[in-house]
Design an enzyme around this catalytic site. Structure first.
Site, PDB file in Angstrom:
ATOM      1  N   GLN A   1      -4.427  -1.294   9.568  1.00  0.00           N
ATOM      2  CA  GLN A   1      -4.523  -2.631   8.980  1.00  0.00           C
ATOM      3  C   GLN A   1      -5.181  -3.594   9.969  1.00  0.00           C
ATOM      4  O   GLN A   1      -4.825  -3.644  11.153  1.00  0.00           O
ATOM      5  CB  GLN A   1      -3.110  -3.119   8.592  1.00  0.00           C
ATOM      6  CG  GLN A   1      -3.080  -4.439   7.849  1.00  0.00           C
ATOM      7  CD  GLN A   1      -3.723  -4.380   6.459  1.00  0.00           C
ATOM      8  OE1 GLN A   1      -3.729  -3.343   5.806  1.00  0.00           O
ATOM      9  NE2 GLN A   1      -4.280  -5.496   6.026  1.00  0.00           N
TER      10      GLN A   1
ATOM     11  N   ASP B   1     -10.626   3.690   4.352  1.00  0.00           N
ATOM     12  CA  ASP B   1     -11.092   2.297   4.309  1.00  0.00           C
ATOM     13  C   ASP B   1     -12.622   2.235   4.211  1.00  0.00           C
ATOM     14  O   ASP B   1     -13.175   1.190   3.861  1.00  0.00           O
ATOM     15  CB  ASP B   1     -10.687   1.578   5.605  1.00  0.00           C
ATOM     16  CG  ASP B   1      -9.526   0.619   5.418  1.00  0.00           C
ATOM     17  OD1 ASP B   1      -9.392   0.075   4.314  1.00  0.00           O
ATOM     18  OD2 ASP B   1      -8.784   0.418   6.395  1.00  0.00           O
TER      19      ASP B   1
ATOM     20  N   LYS C   1       0.841  -1.199   0.000  1.00  0.00           N
ATOM     21  CA  LYS C   1       0.000   0.000   0.000  1.00  0.00           C
ATOM     22  C   LYS C   1       0.881   1.256   0.000  1.00  0.00           C
ATOM     23  O   LYS C   1       0.659   2.192  -0.767  1.00  0.00           O
ATOM     24  CB  LYS C   1      -0.940  -0.007   1.212  1.00  0.00           C
ATOM     25  CG  LYS C   1      -2.084  -0.994   1.071  1.00  0.00           C
ATOM     26  CD  LYS C   1      -2.859  -1.217   2.377  1.00  0.00           C
ATOM     27  CE  LYS C   1      -3.921  -2.315   2.167  1.00  0.00           C
ATOM     28  NZ  LYS C   1      -4.664  -2.653   3.390  1.00  0.00           N
TER      29      LYS C   1
HETATM   30  N1  GUN Z   1      -7.441  -6.385   6.265  1.00  0.00           N
HETATM   31  C1  GUN Z   1      -7.902  -7.095   5.205  1.00  0.00           C
HETATM   32  N2  GUN Z   1      -8.454  -6.264   4.287  1.00  0.00           N
HETATM   33  C2  GUN Z   1      -8.325  -5.014   4.782  1.00  0.00           C
HETATM   34  C3  GUN Z   1      -8.692  -3.732   4.282  1.00  0.00           C
HETATM   35  O1  GUN Z   1      -9.276  -3.563   3.196  1.00  0.00           O
HETATM   36  N3  GUN Z   1      -8.382  -2.675   5.085  1.00  0.00           N
HETATM   37  C4  GUN Z   1      -7.769  -2.846   6.297  1.00  0.00           C
HETATM   38  N4  GUN Z   1      -7.530  -1.757   7.014  1.00  0.00           N
HETATM   39  N5  GUN Z   1      -7.417  -4.023   6.785  1.00  0.00           N
HETATM   40  C5  GUN Z   1      -7.690  -5.101   6.026  1.00  0.00           C
END
Ligand code: GUN
Length: 288
Positions: free
Chosen positions: A94, A117, A50
């Site tokens: 995350q 998110d 990311k």
């Molecule tokens: N863990 C798995 N998918 C995601 C996501 O799209 N965002 C976040 N913050 N954590 C995740």
């Protein structure tokens, strides 16, 4: 007939290029703060990807790596700082978080205007009301890929396999907004195979390798595989490989269009995160 393979990597690349051009043309400096707590190896990879993708298109990114023993109060302190920082337009924590931390409390502490998110209750609520909101990244990516295969979704039967807050529920909302007839199936659903056989669009997001069989697919259906499952590779002893929730070999001879794993939904999740961050930096909350 073999299904068309929906190339998520190529679609994501185009999206990232368009954003890079916009950032350069408008002289923007979108800032994305990514927070990782603990040492989950899959999360470490996602977070690294990311941050790298953000910088590649001209954004600023900061990765805050916290120890697995971090307390909820310490994490909330960091969120409060990031909320106040004008250089930070998007905040991503995350998931999953270690068990001493209440993920919902952390998500609720993020400024909804920086919630790239789309997990904050305000954004989730707005999405369900059809109001402008940050749309969660994976569901947004799924919709773009479905529209690559078919632009008019009105009246189609969509089956979402999985009811998570991250994928299943929001993707069902988006399919409903696209005028699909939507069913959400899950581990307690009776006769899952029959539900699948009726679906013109199938979104599999249950995290079980090769769970959806080729025989469950309606001929010509659009199949979106959200699963990212790491398994031992029978062809390479000692090595692992990624597979989806759908038995690709079986499904791809029945479906009209299907996403591969890897190279399908995964790259779209990151591209849509950047899209949300760019929207946050432009002061545009996006449209549900
Ligand atoms: N863990 C798995 N998918 C995601 C996501 O799209 N965002 C976040 N913050 N954590 C995740």
């Amino acid at each position: 007939m073999a299904a068309r393979i929906i190339d998520g990597a190529a679609v994501a690349k185009k999206l990232r290029q368009k954003m890079a051009e916009q950032i350069a043309a408008q002289r923007l400096t979108p800032g994305l703060a990514v927070v990782l707590v603990g040492e989950n190896p899959a999360s470490q990879v996602y977070v690294r990807n990311k941050g790298r993708a953000a910088e590649e298109i001209g954004m600023k990114s900061w990765t805050h790596t916290l120890a697995a023993e971090t307390t909820q109060a310490q994490l909330l302190d960091l969120i409060a700082k990031l909320n106040r920082d004008p250089a930070v337009h998007g905040i991503l924590v995350q998931l999953p978080l270690p068990k001493q931390i209440d993920a919902q409390a952390v998500i609720a502490a993020i400024d909804p205007a920086k919630d790239v998110d789309g997990f904050h209750p305000i954004n989730a609520g707005k999405l369900s009301l059809g109001l402008p909101a940050f749309v969660p990244c994976t569901p947004q990516g799924c919709m773009i890929l479905i529209r690559e295969a078919e632009s008019n979704l009105s009246g189609l039967k969509a089956l979402v396999l999985g009811r998570s807050n991250i994928v299943g529920k929001p993707v069902a909302q988006l399919l409903l907004q696209a005028d699909c007839t939507v069913t959400i199936a899950h581990s307690r659903t009776k006769d899952l195979a029959e539900e699948c056989r009726a679906a013109d669009i199938l979104v599999a997001a249950i995290g079980k390798p090769d769970f959806v069989k080729g025989g469950w697919i309606k001929p010509g259906a659009i199949v979106i595989d959200v699963g990212i499952n790491r398994i031992d590779d029978p062809a390479n002893p000692g090595k692992t490989r990624l597979i989806g929730d759908v038995d690709f070999a079986g499904a791809s001879v029945k479906a009209g269009a299907i996403t591969p794993v890897p190279g399908g939904v995964g790259p779209m999740t990151i591209a849509c995160l950047l899209k949300n961050t760019l929207q946050a930096a432009s002061g545009d909350m996006g449209h549900a």
